[in-house]
Design a protein around this motif. Structure first.
Motif, short mmCIF file in Angstrom:
data_model
loop_
_atom_site.label_atom_id
_atom_site.label_comp_id
_atom_site.label_asym_id
_atom_site.label_seq_id
_atom_site.Cartn_x
_atom_site.Cartn_y
_atom_site.Cartn_z
N LYS A 246 -11.15 61.88 72.36
CA LYS A 246 -11.09 63.47 72.45
C LYS A 246 -11.16 62.41 74.24
O LYS A 246 -10.28 63.23 75.19
CB LYS A 246 -12.15 63.69 72.48
N VAL B 255 -19.39 72.51 75.13
CA VAL B 255 -18.98 72.26 74.29
C VAL B 255 -19.32 70.51 74.71
O VAL B 255 -18.62 69.59 75.15
CB VAL B 255 -17.86 72.73 73.71
N LYS C 48 -18.45 66.86 72.73
CA LYS C 48 -18.16 66.02 72.00
C LYS C 48 -18.50 64.54 71.60
O LYS C 48 -17.80 64.26 72.46
CB LYS C 48 -16.50 66.74 71.69
N VAL D 100 -18.14 67.69 67.25
CA VAL D 100 -18.29 68.89 68.26
C VAL D 100 -19.52 69.65 67.84
O VAL D 100 -19.82 70.42 66.37
CB VAL D 100 -16.99 69.36 67.89
N GLU E 225 -17.19 69.92 77.56
CA GLU E 225 -16.65 71.02 78.19
C GLU E 225 -16.63 72.20 78.59
O GLU E 225 -17.35 72.49 77.62
CB GLU E 225 -14.78 70.85 77.65
N GLU E 226 -15.69 72.80 78.84
CA GLU E 226 -16.08 74.12 79.05
C GLU E 226 -16.20 74.98 77.80
O GLU E 226 -15.46 74.35 77.02
CB GLU E 226 -14.91 75.68 80.25
N LEU F 258 -14.64 77.62 75.54
CA LEU F 258 -13.84 78.67 75.36
C LEU F 258 -13.49 80.09 74.62
O LEU F 258 -14.70 79.80 73.29
CB LEU F 258 -12.40 78.19 75.30
N GLU G 126 -8.97 81.14 67.11
CA GLU G 126 -8.02 79.84 67.32
C GLU G 126 -6.45 79.96 65.73
O GLU G 126 -7.00 80.70 65.51
CB GLU G 126 -8.96 78.97 66.51
N LYS H 69 -12.81 77.96 59.49
CA LYS H 69 -13.74 76.40 60.37
C LYS H 69 -15.15 76.45 59.73
O LYS H 69 -15.92 75.58 58.70
CB LYS H 69 -14.24 75.62 61.25
N LEU I 182 -7.43 72.39 71.95
CA LEU I 182 -8.74 72.34 72.05
C LEU I 182 -9.26 70.89 71.13
O LEU I 182 -10.03 70.22 71.48
CB LEU I 182 -9.45 73.40 70.61
N GLU I 183 -7.91 70.67 71.10
CA GLU I 183 -7.25 69.18 70.33
C GLU I 183 -6.22 69.23 69.94
O GLU I 183 -5.22 69.87 69.47
CB GLU I 183 -9.47 69.28 68.77
#
Ligand code: AMP
Length: 593
Positions: free
Chosen positions: A101, A139, A141, A151, A183-184, A186, A190, A212, A280-281
């Motif tokens: 990541k 977040v 990770k 995560v 990270e921030e 969001l 999704e 998810k 996101l990823e």
């Protein structure tokens, strides 16, 4: 052609199912009980790269298709290509997009590709300091692969600090947590965006959306994915173009500048908030469970597309996509994503297999004597196609209802988000008529409930006494317009429901309203006492009656809509949970005293 598929989940079953549609001999390592019905399963682990390569040579495999990220990140493609074996999936350097990541975040920032603001840490203290200085949802990770568990979406500082401890101090993910990204957080909806790419051309698959969280309404801990559907209406055509121009193409070009040629499937996990799209990823392979609904829509020869991808010929290929939507509902073992038991006998598979437009993909199953038993957290991906999204959802849930084993669990709201987006375009099944616009604040409760159940509903005003012709016309035309049930709300001498019932064969539900000094009793008596042969199902007075009218209407519709029946079951459970939570709170208060 000889094909080897590597992996053992629902994604791999879908790959084998699709590849088997062309004349091919397929092997799968290690596979599962469902895959064994289409391919020869060989007991080699997906990460045993040496053994897989030896097998591919021995069996003269023309193409190896790699399902799981672990094999790609471990470098299966490099080893196979080094030995002259054809393989579908990016090489180790390209697979870093999923494997690290930190690599990905730095790459995204370098190439101006939109993603949440972030910082990376290898020192626990520095990470903690950062969290203390940034008092907002964050977040956390783990850098490396953690089977989807690395995560942590944290609502406050305490949760973020606990996540840092779990990853860096307790080393819950081992080496994968040596470095972390913070990270921030969001917000938005999704969506998954998958594309074939040969390092030059990017050929997008249809849009899709995963679910998810384990429970209905996106509650509870994250899982590998509890269901998916395609297309995802949140991704409009304009957004697709934007995703291609601001994310997919810049990524492939950026990688090329870094000396990396990405060949395989590139999967972007996106957060969409209006026109704003953030990465996101990235995943370096097909998603599970998105692959199941996606491959059900893909026409043509998958092996050909894969060969063109690895040979750099994608500019000559176009994807032929079935316009009909598809839905996959994951059936999981009781306890998943926590601890669960294997070995439960699965019943109803044969009945489900006979259903039209339904394919039951196996994720965690094995054969024991003549039975198929559970052998994993996610057990089956029940996937269906329909002319419309509601039809696809109904087909999937009617198959789910046919299958059972002890402790089986599944989400009952797969696709509901997409349905709600499309509600405005769908012909109304429930027609709410009220005697006056002043009844709107009360009668809105009916429309709101229908919307929450993703049932298309429309509201109008007509009076039995002041516009009798209009009321009769609405009733007479309703069935032809696709309406299945009418809800009529009126106050005082409330003859509206009766007049409507006299002009239609549709079921009519009456809601008496409090509009006079008799507080609705007048309306109740004039609604409930109908002459024999002209029934009105009468609800209680006011807002509660309006809501119950909608619940009742949905229950009638659910008799022939398994998807709606599933959502109603989830609603009942929600009510029970709310009551239990209130009881627990009250006990807590009395204990504190
Ligand atoms: P990832 O593996 O990075 O996609 O993270 C797994 C899940 O965590 C995502 O699908 C999101 O639901 C959630 N997530 C990851 N990053 C963020 C973020 N920056 N803001 C909000 N949710 C996130």
């Amino acid at each position: 052609m000889n094909i080897l598929v590597v992996g053992s989940g629902g994604r791999e079953h879908a790959l084998v199912w699709k590849l088997a549609k062309s004349e091919t001999k397929i092997y799968c390592a290690p596979g599962n009980a469902g895959i064994a019905q289409l391919a020869e399963c060989v007991p080699i682990a997906a990460t045993d790269i040496g053994a897989l390569a030896a097998f591919a040579k021995e069996k003269k495999i023309d193409l190896t298709v790699v399902g799981p990220e672990s094999s790609l990140v471990a470098g299966i493609t490099d080893v196979f290509e080094g030995q002259g074996l054809a393989v579908f999936g990016p090489n180790q350097k390209a697979a870093q997009l999923e494997g690290s990541k930190v690599f990905t975040k730095k790459f995204l920032v370098k190439y101006g590709i939109p993603t949440a603001a972030f910082a990376a840490f290898t020192e626990v203290e520095a990470a903690r300091e950062y969290v203390k200085k940034n008092p907002r949802p964050l977040v956390v990770k783990a850098d490396g692969l953690a089977a989807g568990k690395g995560v942590f979406v944290c609502k406050d500082q305490d949760e973020a600090l606990a996540a840092i401890d779990q990853i860096m101090v307790e080393k819950a993910f081992g080496e994968a947590g040596r470095e972390i990204v913070i990270e921030e957080c969001l917000s938005g909806e999704e969506a998954s965006f998958l594309a074939f790419t040969d390092g030059e051309t990017v050929l997008p698959l249809p849009t899709s959306q995963d679910h998810k969280a384990i429970y209905d309404g996106d509650r509870g801990p994250n899982t590998g994915g509890m269901g998916a559907y395609s297309p995802a209406p949140v991704v409009t055509d304009a957004l697709t173009e934007k995703i291609m121009n601001t994310i997919m193409l810049p990524t492939i070009r950026g990688l090329k500048q870094e000396g990396i040629v990405y060949r395989g499937v590139l999967y972007a996990g996106l957060m969409i908030d209006g026109d704003d799209i953030q990465v996101l990823e990235f995943n370096c392979r097909f998603g599970d469970p998105e692959t199941q609904p996606l491959l059900m829509r893909l026409r043509g020869d998958l092996a050909e597309i894969m060969l063109a991808t690895r040979e750099g010929r994608l500019q000559d290929v176009s994807l032929d996509i079935d316009p009909d939507p598809t839905v996959c509902v994951i059936m999981a073992a009781g306890g998943y994503p926590g601890e669960y038991e294997n070995g439960k006998k699965i019943k109803g598979l044969k009945k489900a297999a006979k259903m039209k437009n339904v394919v039951v993909f196996h994720a965690g199953t094995k054969k024991e004597n003549d039975d198929i038993v559970t052998a994993g957290g996610r057990v089956l991906g029940v996937t269906a196609k329909g002319k419309t999204l509601p039809k696809a959802i109904d087909a999937a849930y009617s198959a789910v209802q046919a299958i059972r084993w002890q402790g089986a669990q599944y989400r009952r709201d797969i696709g509901a988000k997409a349905l709600r987006r499309e509600l405005a375009q769908m012909p109304a099944k429930v027609l709410v008529i009220m005697g006056s616009d002043s009844d709107l604040p009360v009668m809105r409760a009916a429309a709101d409930f229908c919307a929450s159940m993703a049932v298309p509903c429309t509201m109008t005003v007509a009076s039995a006494h002041r516009t009798p012709k209009q009321a009769a016309k609405l009733a007479k035309e309703a069935a032809r317009r696709g309406v299945k049930i009418i809800i009529a709300g009126a106050g005082m001498a409330a003859h509206l429901a009766g007049v409507i019932a006299a002009h239609t064969n549709l079921p009519v539900i009456g809601v008496p309203l409090d509009a006079s000094s008799l507080h609705g009793l007048d309306a109740l008596l004039s609604t409930v006492q109908m002459p024999p042969g002209v029934p009105v199902a009468t609800m209680g007075i006011g807002k509660a009656g309006a809501k119950n009218a909608a619940v009742f209407a949905c229950r009638i519709l659910a008799l022939s809509e398994p998807g709606l029946a599933a959502r109603l079951a989830a609603y009942r459970d929600d009510m029970a949970r709310e009551v239990a939570e209130k009881a627990a709170k009250l006990h807590q208060m009395t204990d504190d005293r």
